[in-house]
Design an enzyme around this catalytic site. Structure first.
Site, PDB file in Angstrom:
ATOM      1  N   HIS A  92      -5.607  -8.673 -26.034  1.00 11.01           N
ATOM      2  CA  HIS A  92      -5.910  -8.510 -27.466  1.00 11.01           C
ATOM      3  C   HIS A  92      -7.172  -9.284 -27.860  1.00 11.01           C
ATOM      4  O   HIS A  92      -7.310  -9.712 -29.005  1.00 11.01           O
ATOM      5  CB  HIS A  92      -4.714  -8.927 -28.343  1.00 11.01           C
ATOM      6  CG  HIS A  92      -3.588  -7.934 -28.285  1.00 11.01           C
ATOM      7  ND1 HIS A  92      -3.546  -6.817 -29.078  1.00 11.01           N
ATOM      8  CD2 HIS A  92      -2.490  -7.875 -27.496  1.00 11.01           C
ATOM      9  CE1 HIS A  92      -2.451  -6.121 -28.790  1.00 11.01           C
ATOM     10  NE2 HIS A  92      -1.806  -6.734 -27.822  1.00 11.01           N
ATOM     11  N   ALA A 134       3.097   2.372 -19.179  1.00 10.20           N
ATOM     12  CA  ALA A 134       3.477   1.083 -18.598  1.00 10.20           C
ATOM     13  C   ALA A 134       2.444   0.003 -18.898  1.00 10.20           C
ATOM     14  O   ALA A 134       2.570  -1.131 -18.471  1.00 10.20           O
ATOM     15  CB  ALA A 134       3.656   1.230 -17.092  1.00 10.20           C
ATOM     16  N   GLY A 135       1.382   0.355 -19.616  1.00  8.86           N
ATOM     17  CA  GLY A 135       0.335  -0.625 -19.913  1.00  8.86           C
ATOM     18  C   GLY A 135      -0.683  -0.695 -18.792  1.00  8.86           C
ATOM     19  O   GLY A 135      -1.409  -1.684 -18.657  1.00  8.86           O
ATOM     20  N   GLU A 151     -11.199   8.253 -27.109  1.00  8.79           N
ATOM     21  CA  GLU A 151      -9.832   7.810 -27.440  1.00  8.79           C
ATOM     22  C   GLU A 151      -9.728   7.413 -28.913  1.00  8.79           C
ATOM     23  O   GLU A 151      -8.773   7.749 -29.600  1.00  8.79           O
ATOM     24  CB  GLU A 151      -9.436   6.644 -26.517  1.00  8.79           C
ATOM     25  CG  GLU A 151      -8.113   6.029 -26.855  1.00  8.79           C
ATOM     26  CD  GLU A 151      -7.063   6.157 -25.766  1.00  8.79           C
ATOM     27  OE1 GLU A 151      -7.412   6.485 -24.628  1.00  8.79           O
ATOM     28  OE2 GLU A 151      -5.880   5.923 -26.080  1.00  8.79           O
ATOM     29  N   ASP A 210      -9.931  -1.039 -21.297  1.00  7.91           N
ATOM     30  CA  ASP A 210      -9.278  -0.135 -20.343  1.00  7.91           C
ATOM     31  C   ASP A 210     -10.281   0.829 -19.712  1.00  7.91           C
ATOM     32  O   ASP A 210     -10.323   1.000 -18.494  1.00  7.91           O
ATOM     33  CB  ASP A 210      -8.168   0.661 -21.030  1.00  7.91           C
ATOM     34  CG  ASP A 210      -7.148  -0.241 -21.701  1.00  7.91           C
ATOM     35  OD1 ASP A 210      -7.142  -1.446 -21.390  1.00  7.91           O
ATOM     36  OD2 ASP A 210      -6.376   0.258 -22.523  1.00  7.91           O
TER      37      ASP A 210
HETATM   38  C1  GLA Z   1      -4.391  -1.860 -25.060  1.00  5.20           C
HETATM   39  C2  GLA Z   1      -5.782  -1.417 -25.525  1.00  5.20           C
HETATM   40  C3  GLA Z   1      -6.864  -2.360 -25.015  1.00  5.20           C
HETATM   41  C4  GLA Z   1      -6.508  -3.814 -25.327  1.00  5.20           C
HETATM   42  C5  GLA Z   1      -5.078  -4.130 -24.913  1.00  5.20           C
HETATM   43  C6  GLA Z   1      -4.641  -5.501 -25.343  1.00  5.20           C
HETATM   44  O1  GLA Z   1      -4.300  -1.740 -23.679  1.00  5.20           O
HETATM   45  O2  GLA Z   1      -6.047  -0.115 -25.074  1.00  5.20           O
HETATM   46  O3  GLA Z   1      -8.106  -2.005 -25.557  1.00  5.20           O
HETATM   47  O4  GLA Z   1      -6.737  -4.095 -26.683  1.00  5.20           O
HETATM   48  O5  GLA Z   1      -4.157  -3.194 -25.454  1.00  5.20           O
HETATM   49  O6  GLA Z   1      -5.364  -6.463 -24.669  1.00  5.20           O
END
Ligand code: GLA
Length: 393
Positions: A35, A123-124, A160, A172
């Site tokens: 974040h 899943a992040g 996005e 990302d």
């Molecule tokens: C998501 C967002 C990223 C980043 C993270 C938190 O993955 O896509 O841009 O802000 O949350 O670090």
């Protein structure tokens, strides 16, 4: 990955013919710096071997044909006029890239694309960024466009933000496109300067523990956090008009005015300011091979995300607490936007098997459900696998 590649090639040949370019586009982990990207701060992600593979080829018309091999879903649309969003969801990651490329002055014609892979969804690990980066890279390859790496990441992020409608930062897309095998990537999200840090120790394994929790809350709360950070900046500007984002804030200034700031906004700002510092310090740890210290910063990062930024959840907290007591673990933290998804754990190679057994067992005892575990390695960013015409297979 071989199986994925074979499946995508077969699906493409069966549908669209034997001429295509094959692109591999990875998911990412984030070692530390959560974040912080949308606060002009620092992040330390890395591309991983879990990837999406795309076969792509122009078809000489104005129609795009897409096939999502894992979902067994097809989609087609005419792109001669304005590009419309699809209700199906996934086509928007591809269409968003087409739309953004056009806004940047690139002429995109119809193309066929088949994709699929092994990046777990939700899943992040940024499966969406992998897809956006993959199609962007593929179109650039097909058309001979030489788009610089930083520009590529900006285009994918905008796709996005504006087309898909998710207000993510740039981490990302940047990590997926520009990662390098054996290296973590420290990115300054303001200047977009980046530096690679070796992360290829044979004795350390990245282990991801997937809670399999996926919460709708994640995107609405993400936007709330962004707003709270902006509010914090506005308040702090009263005392220092030079401040443009939380990146510019000193902890001392924040504490000086603690009583004048809403407690929730204060907590959010404190977390971001400290997390930015942690990324810089974690990079120094990497330089010196000080993995114990690096791991401690991961725990601190998690504590901040849990108590101050408040984007964790019980499942993630339980996993980090269990990991902390297991042998051979340097550090653990939640990863990505939060409210579910994975924890990232740095584990000494010799202990990985026992780590996996024990974390699964203890989690099951405590939460009465299971996690999925993925071992992964730091790998290359989006790249061309092959571009030959297939003759037989
Ligand atoms: C998501 C967002 C990223 C980043 C993270 C938190 O993955 O896509 O841009 O802000 O949350 O670090």
């Amino acid at each position: 990955m071989k199986k994925v590649i074979q499946k995508i090639e077969e699906e493409f040949v069966g549908r669209f013919g034997d001429e295509y370019k094959l692109i591999q586009s990875p998911g990412r982990v984030n070692l530390i710096g959560e974040h912080t990207d949308y606060n002009d701060g620092f992040v330390l992600p890395a591309a991983v071997e879990k990837s999406i593979v795309l076969a792509i080829h122009p078809n000489g018309t104005n129609v795009c044909h897409f096939y999502a091999a894992d979902m067994e879903e097809s989609y087609e649309t005419d792109i001669s006029g304005d590009i419309r969003k699809s209700d199906m969801g996934w086509p928007n990651y591809l269409l968003g890239v087409v739309d953004e490329l056009r806004k940047h002055g690139y002429e995109v014609g119809g193309f066929d694309c088949v994709f699929g892979g092994n990046v777990p969804i939700g899943a992040g690990m940024s499966s969406s960024a992998a897809l956006e980066g993959g199609v962007l890279f593929g179109l650039a390859e097909l058309n001979g466009w030489d788009i610089p790496p930083v520009e590529m990441a900006k285009i994918a992020q905008k796709a996005e933000n504006e087309f898909v409608g998710v207000q993510c930062g740039i981490m990302d897309q940047f990590a997926s496109l520009n990662g390098k095998e054996g290296y973590a990537l420290k990115l300054d999200c303001r200047s977009l300067d980046y530096e690679y840090f070796p992360f290829n120790r044979d004795d350390i394994q990245i282990v991801l523990c997937d809670t399999q929790v996926r919460r709708e809350l994640a995107s609405s709360e993400y936007n709330v956090r962004r707003q709270q950070c902006e509010q914090g900046v506005e308040i702090l500007q009263q005392w220092d008009p030079e401040i443009e984002s939380l990146r510019d804030v000193e902890l001392s200034l924040l504490f000086q005015h603690e009583d004048d700031i809403d407690p929730t906004i204060f907590k959010r700002c404190k977390y971001v300011v400290e997390e930015n510092k942690r990324v810089i310090q974690a990079c120094n740890d990497l330089r010196q091979g000080a993995m114990d210290s690096f791991g401690q910063r991961m725990y601190q990062s998690h504590a901040g995300l849990r108590h101050e930024y408040e984007v964790s959840c019980e499942e993630l907290d339980v996993l980090v607490d269990i990991a902390r007591d297991l042998q051979g673990v340097f550090g653990a933290r939640m990863m990505g936007g939060g409210f579910g998804g994975c924890t990232i754990n740095l584990v000494r190679e010799a202990y990985v098997d026992s780590f996996e057994t024990q974390i699964q067992e203890k989690y099951q005892q405590k939460m009465d459900k299971q996690i999925k575990i993925y071992r992964t390695k730091v790998s290359s960013g989006t790249h061309l696998i092959s571009d030959q015409k297939v003759t037989s297979s």
